[in-house]
Design a protein around this motif. Structure first.
Motif, PDB file in Angstrom:
ATOM      1  N   HIS A   1       0.883  -1.162   0.000  1.00 29.26           N
ATOM      2  CA  HIS A   1       0.000   0.000   0.000  1.00 29.26           C
ATOM      3  C   HIS A   1       0.920   1.211   0.000  1.00 29.26           C
ATOM      4  CE1 HIS A   1      -3.799   2.082   0.657  1.00 29.26           C
ATOM      5  NE2 HIS A   1      -3.101   2.927   1.402  1.00 29.26           N
ATOM      6  N   ASP A   2       0.876   1.995  -1.070  1.00 26.95           N
ATOM      7  CA  ASP A   2       1.723   3.171  -1.264  1.00 26.95           C
ATOM      8  C   ASP A   2       3.140   2.751  -1.681  1.00 26.95           C
ATOM      9  OD1 ASP A   2       2.854   5.676  -1.405  1.00 26.95           O
ATOM     10  OD2 ASP A   2       2.374   6.255   0.649  1.00 26.95           O
TER      11      ASP A   2
ATOM     12  N   MET B   1      -3.040   1.440  -2.651  1.00 25.73           N
ATOM     13  CA  MET B   1      -3.268   2.882  -2.611  1.00 25.73           C
ATOM     14  C   MET B   1      -3.491   3.429  -4.027  1.00 25.73           C
ATOM     15  SD  MET B   1      -0.885   5.795  -0.946  1.00 25.73           S
ATOM     16  CE  MET B   1      -1.662   7.152  -0.110  1.00 25.73           C
TER      17      MET B   1
ATOM     18  N   SER C   1      -6.919   2.494  -5.150  1.00 26.34           N
ATOM     19  CA  SER C   1      -7.914   3.350  -4.519  1.00 26.34           C
ATOM     20  C   SER C   1      -8.006   4.687  -5.257  1.00 26.34           C
ATOM     21  CB  SER C   1      -7.569   3.589  -3.051  1.00 26.34           C
ATOM     22  OG  SER C   1      -8.433   4.535  -2.481  1.00 26.34           O
ATOM     23  N   TYR C   2      -6.851   5.245  -5.576  1.00 26.60           N
ATOM     24  CA  TYR C   2      -6.842   6.518  -6.295  1.00 26.60           C
ATOM     25  C   TYR C   2      -7.492   6.379  -7.672  1.00 26.60           C
ATOM     26  CZ  TYR C   2      -5.394  10.667  -8.746  1.00 26.60           C
ATOM     27  OH  TYR C   2      -5.416  11.812  -9.482  1.00 26.60           O
TER      28      TYR C   2
ATOM     29  N   GLN D   1     -11.245   6.249  -7.185  1.00 21.79           N
ATOM     30  CA  GLN D   1     -11.853   7.490  -6.693  1.00 21.79           C
ATOM     31  C   GLN D   1     -10.806   8.608  -6.674  1.00 21.79           C
ATOM     32  OE1 GLN D   1     -13.617   5.897  -2.989  1.00 21.79           O
ATOM     33  NE2 GLN D   1     -15.564   6.515  -3.913  1.00 21.79           N
TER      34      GLN D   1
ATOM     35  N   THR E   1     -11.107  11.742  -4.258  1.00 23.06           N
ATOM     36  CA  THR E   1     -11.020  11.551  -2.814  1.00 23.06           C
ATOM     37  C   THR E   1      -9.613  11.903  -2.353  1.00 23.06           C
ATOM     38  OG1 THR E   1     -12.650   9.784  -2.910  1.00 23.06           O
ATOM     39  CG2 THR E   1     -11.252   9.850  -0.955  1.00 23.06           C
TER      40      THR E   1
ATOM     41  N   ASN F   1      -8.186  11.256   0.760  1.00 21.63           N
ATOM     42  CA  ASN F   1      -7.557  10.340   1.704  1.00 21.63           C
ATOM     43  C   ASN F   1      -7.562   8.914   1.153  1.00 21.63           C
ATOM     44  OD1 ASN F   1      -6.728   8.830   3.903  1.00 21.63           O
ATOM     45  ND2 ASN F   1      -7.934  10.006   5.372  1.00 21.63           N
ATOM     46  N   HIS F   2      -6.369   8.372   0.957  1.00 21.72           N
ATOM     47  CA  HIS F   2      -6.237   7.009   0.445  1.00 21.72           C
ATOM     48  C   HIS F   2      -5.411   6.145   1.385  1.00 21.72           C
ATOM     49  CE1 HIS F   2      -8.136   7.923  -3.396  1.00 21.72           C
ATOM     50  NE2 HIS F   2      -7.501   9.082  -3.341  1.00 21.72           N
TER      51      HIS F   2
ATOM     52  N   VAL G   1      -9.367   3.326   3.036  1.00 26.40           N
ATOM     53  CA  VAL G   1      -9.734   2.463   1.908  1.00 26.40           C
ATOM     54  C   VAL G   1     -10.580   1.291   2.403  1.00 26.40           C
ATOM     55  CG1 VAL G   1      -8.813   0.899   0.144  1.00 26.40           C
ATOM     56  CG2 VAL G   1      -7.774   3.149   0.485  1.00 26.40           C
TER      57      VAL G   1
ATOM     58  N   ARG H   1     -14.050   2.686   3.177  1.00 24.07           N
ATOM     59  CA  ARG H   1     -14.751   3.126   1.981  1.00 24.07           C
ATOM     60  C   ARG H   1     -15.164   1.969   1.073  1.00 24.07           C
ATOM     61  NH1 ARG H   1     -11.617   7.196   1.131  1.00 24.07           N
ATOM     62  NH2 ARG H   1     -10.110   6.166  -0.196  1.00 24.07           N
TER      63      ARG H   1
END
Length: 159
Positions: free
Chosen positions: A75-76, A99, A102-103, A106, A109, A111-112, A117, A120
């Motif tokens: 993640h990231d 991450m 997620s971006y 959305q 948005t 905050n990821h 996540v 959401r």
């Protein structure tokens, strides 16, 4: 221990995917690594609070992270690359970045974070256990057992 981590990673088939979570103490890209969580199979996460002893853990992790044939999920990935490269590790084989996904789903948005996540997209809150960040199983997880097994990450003051 880090020697057990090294043995465990060596015992895994190279084609087996590995989920990696790096717990970084702070928002800066050069912030120290405070924890590490890994999952090679669903429901089987391992975690370590590193404190001031990150170097031997990272050395044990290095061969698996640098192995381009071993698929990895993070993640990231940008932050993972920067943190690991600062420790002399050249990550390869990262196939999935939750991450980034997620971006892409959305982009408006702001905050990821993994916690956001999970809320959401899965309507689930993470417990805060370090191991859960490498292996989150919605609705099937025994959060109390996971928290007891891994503990809550504690920040250590080094130097």
């Amino acid at each position: 221990t880090y020697s057990e981590l090294e043995q465990h990673l060596q015992s895994l088939p190279r084609e087996q995917p590995l989920a990696i979570w790096l717990e970084v103490a702070g928002e800066e890209f050069d912030a120290p690594l405070g924890g590490l969580a890994l999952a090679a199979e669903a429901g089987e996460a391992s975690a370590a609070n590193l404190g001031c002893e990150a170097a031997p853990w990272l050395e044990a992790l290095k061969p698996a992270v640098e192995d381009a044939a071993r698929p990895k999920t993070v993640h990231d990935s940008k932050r993972a690359f920067l943190v690991l490269q600062a420790a002399g590790i050249r990550p390869q084989g990262i196939l999935h970045d939750t991450m980034l996904y997620s971006y892409l789903l959305q982009p408006t948005t702001a905050n990821h974070t993994l916690d956001e996540v999970a809320v959401r997209h899965l309507n689930q809150r993470l417990s805060g256990a370090l191991a859960e960040k490498a292996d989150f199983e919605p609705r099937r997880m025994d959060r109390a057992a996971l928290t007891r097994r891994t503990g809550t990450p504690r920040r250590a003051r080094c130097g």
